[in-house]
Design a protein around this motif. Structure first.
Motif, mmCIF file in Angstrom:
data_model
loop_
_atom_site.group_PDB
_atom_site.id
_atom_site.type_symbol
_atom_site.label_atom_id
_atom_site.label_comp_id
_atom_site.label_asym_id
_atom_site.label_seq_id
_atom_site.Cartn_x
_atom_site.Cartn_y
_atom_site.Cartn_z
ATOM 1 N N VAL A 106 6.453 4.876 -88.219
ATOM 2 C CA VAL A 106 7.080 5.923 -89.019
ATOM 3 C C VAL A 106 6.034 6.694 -89.802
ATOM 4 O O VAL A 106 4.927 6.218 -90.070
ATOM 5 C CB VAL A 106 8.121 5.329 -90.003
ATOM 6 C CG1 VAL A 106 9.230 4.614 -89.250
ATOM 7 C CG2 VAL A 106 7.465 4.393 -91.005
ATOM 8 N N ASP A 107 6.423 7.912 -90.181
ATOM 9 C CA ASP A 107 5.630 8.760 -91.056
ATOM 10 C C ASP A 107 6.526 9.107 -92.238
ATOM 11 O O ASP A 107 7.556 9.766 -92.074
ATOM 12 C CB ASP A 107 5.196 10.024 -90.312
ATOM 13 C CG ASP A 107 4.354 10.955 -91.171
ATOM 14 O OD1 ASP A 107 4.241 10.706 -92.389
ATOM 15 O OD2 ASP A 107 3.822 11.941 -90.628
ATOM 16 N N VAL A 108 6.146 8.636 -93.434
ATOM 17 C CA VAL A 108 6.969 8.868 -94.622
ATOM 18 C C VAL A 108 6.319 9.865 -95.571
ATOM 19 O O VAL A 108 6.670 9.935 -96.748
ATOM 20 C CB VAL A 108 7.250 7.543 -95.365
ATOM 21 C CG1 VAL A 108 8.090 6.631 -94.510
ATOM 22 C CG2 VAL A 108 5.952 6.856 -95.778
ATOM 23 N N GLY A 109 5.367 10.637 -95.060
ATOM 24 C CA GLY A 109 4.742 11.663 -95.881
ATOM 25 C C GLY A 109 3.347 11.268 -96.306
ATOM 26 O O GLY A 109 2.353 11.645 -95.680
ATOM 27 N N GLU A 110 3.244 10.514 -97.381
ATOM 28 C CA GLU A 110 1.943 10.106 -97.888
ATOM 29 C C GLU A 110 1.305 9.002 -97.048
ATOM 30 O O GLU A 110 0.100 8.809 -97.090
ATOM 31 C CB GLU A 110 2.075 9.620 -99.337
ATOM 32 C CG GLU A 110 2.506 10.705 -100.310
ATOM 33 C CD GLU A 110 1.482 11.816 -100.415
ATOM 34 O OE1 GLU A 110 0.278 11.529 -100.279
ATOM 35 O OE2 GLU A 110 1.886 12.976 -100.619
ATOM 36 N N ALA A 111 2.118 8.281 -96.301
ATOM 37 C CA ALA A 111 1.598 7.176 -95.498
ATOM 38 C C ALA A 111 2.318 7.150 -94.159
ATOM 39 O O ALA A 111 3.466 7.596 -94.036
ATOM 40 C CB ALA A 111 1.786 5.840 -96.228
ATOM 41 N N SER A 112 1.636 6.648 -93.155
ATOM 42 C CA SER A 112 2.241 6.469 -91.831
ATOM 43 C C SER A 112 1.654 5.220 -91.204
ATOM 44 O O SER A 112 0.526 4.827 -91.497
ATOM 45 C CB SER A 112 1.971 7.688 -90.944
ATOM 46 O OG SER A 112 0.582 7.860 -90.743
ATOM 47 N N GLY A 113 2.449 4.596 -90.358
ATOM 48 C CA GLY A 113 1.993 3.376 -89.710
ATOM 49 C C GLY A 113 3.162 2.567 -89.201
ATOM 50 O O GLY A 113 4.291 3.078 -89.071
ATOM 51 N N THR A 114 2.905 1.296 -88.930
ATOM 52 C CA THR A 114 3.925 0.388 -88.408
ATOM 53 C C THR A 114 4.600 -0.342 -89.562
ATOM 54 O O THR A 114 3.936 -0.873 -90.448
ATOM 55 C CB THR A 114 3.285 -0.627 -87.453
ATOM 56 O OG1 THR A 114 2.603 0.069 -86.406
ATOM 57 C CG2 THR A 114 4.348 -1.529 -86.844
ATOM 58 N N VAL A 115 5.926 -0.353 -89.526
ATOM 59 C CA VAL A 115 6.695 -1.012 -90.582
ATOM 60 C C VAL A 115 6.544 -2.520 -90.452
ATOM 61 O O VAL A 115 6.824 -3.087 -89.391
ATOM 62 C CB VAL A 115 8.184 -0.610 -90.516
ATOM 63 C CG1 VAL A 115 8.979 -1.337 -91.598
ATOM 64 C CG2 VAL A 115 8.340 0.890 -90.663
#
Length: 330
Positions: free
Chosen positions: A178-187
């Motif tokens: 996911v990409d949540v704006g300030e950070a992205s990666g694997t949940v």
């Protein structure tokens, strides 16, 4: 006067009352007159507390039952999640079980907290009523305190509500990219207040759910592997397009890429003209989360095919993609 003071209380003549029973046992006027406070009310309060405790235990057992994944069948949804929408992609494999377990456990913990608060709250009100305390001022004071706490903890409430809706709607879960704006990666973990991500560099990000305004999920439904192939200005675009299409089709038919490709690759044509040269765009529909692995495999195959066909990439340019950097392990 002494005769009036020593006269037995009138309640002892009421058959079946605590007053009458205590007087028969003790013969004491004061104990008989106070039997309601000394015996009746404590017994009623004890019964209220016991009933509340039993109801709470039964409710918690019921919640545990509907939020537990059936043993021996990790692919089966817990009963609580069956009416809710699920977007977990099959590509997650064993991680689907962890995703479902964490989602059910979190929702179950919320239900347990709410049920405990409701049951013990009603029991507390019943106890106060038995003691004879006026509940009006207490309820008014509790309302004022609740408003004050609401203002002071509004960020916490915001995080909690956002996390709750996210859980119910299954916007993302363990294993999603996911990409949540300030950070992205694997949940890596999802809670009611915090979502934990790990990016491509291995950095763990703790993101408050109330601060997430939009989420880009690369692990739902399908994904698109996108590769931009650079060519020099004097290159034969038609011939290059044929070579790229043949190389991509051949690569898509070979394991393990064929297991991830959902539709044949498609060469869209000239995407852009830059000072360095021309870019030919290729896309292919793939399983969610596999777009980066497919992109890397396509680049390797296309580079080799173009070199065999006599094409040379522009100086200082590499085969690239306009998509975001893949996550760790992508």
């Amino acid at each position: 006067m002494n005769q009036l003071l020593s006269e037995p209380p009138a309640c002892i003549r009421e058959t079946g009352t605590w007053c009458q029973q205590v007087y028969d046992i003790t013969g004491n006027d004061w104990l008989a007159a106070s039997a309601g406070w000394l015996v009746a009310k404590p017994v009623k309060i004890l019964i209220i507390l016991v009933i509340a405790f039993v109801i709470r235990v039964l409710v918690r057992k019921l919640i545990d039952r509907v939020t537990t994944i059936p043993s021996g069948n990790g692919r089966k949804l817990p009963a609580l999640l069956r009416p809710l929408r699920e977007r977990a992609p099959d590509v997650l494999g064993p991680m689907v079980v962890e995703r479902r377990r964490q989602r059910a456990t979190t929702i179950g913990s919320v239900l347990k907290s709410m049920s405990t608060f409701l049951i013990y709250g009603l029991a507390f009100i019943q106890v106060l009523g038995e003691v004879g305390i006026n509940l009006g001022p207490i309820i008014a004071s509790a309302g004022i305190v609740g408003v004050a706490l609401g203002f002071g903890a509004q960020n916490l409430v915001k995080d909690f509500l956002s996390g709750m809706f996210m859980m119910l709607e299954d916007q993302y879960g363990v294993g999603d990219v996911v990409d949540v704006g300030e950070a992205s990666g694997t949940v890596e973990a999802v809670g009611l207040r915090i979502t934990t991500l790990r990016d491509i560099n291995g950095t763990v990000w703790y993101v408050r759910n109330g601060e997430i305004l939009r989420v880009g999920n690369s692990s739902q439904g399908f994904a698109v592997a996108l590769v931009d192939v650079p060519l020099t200005y004097n290159a034969d675009v038609d011939r290059a397009t044929e070579v790229i299409a043949e190389a991509a089709a051949a690569a898509a038919d070979v394991e393990p890429m064929s297991a991830n490709v959902l539709e044949p690759p498609e060469v869209l044509g000239v995407e852009s003209v830059t000072p360095e040269g021309i870019q030919i765009r290729l896309t292919v529909k793939v399983r969610p989360g596999k777009q980066w692995a497919v992109q890397r495999a396509l680049r390797a195959r296309i580079i080799a095919s173009l070199e065999d066909a006599g094409f040379e990439p522009p100086l200082g340019r590499f085969f690239g993609s306009s998509q975001n950097t893949p996550p760790a392990g992508g």
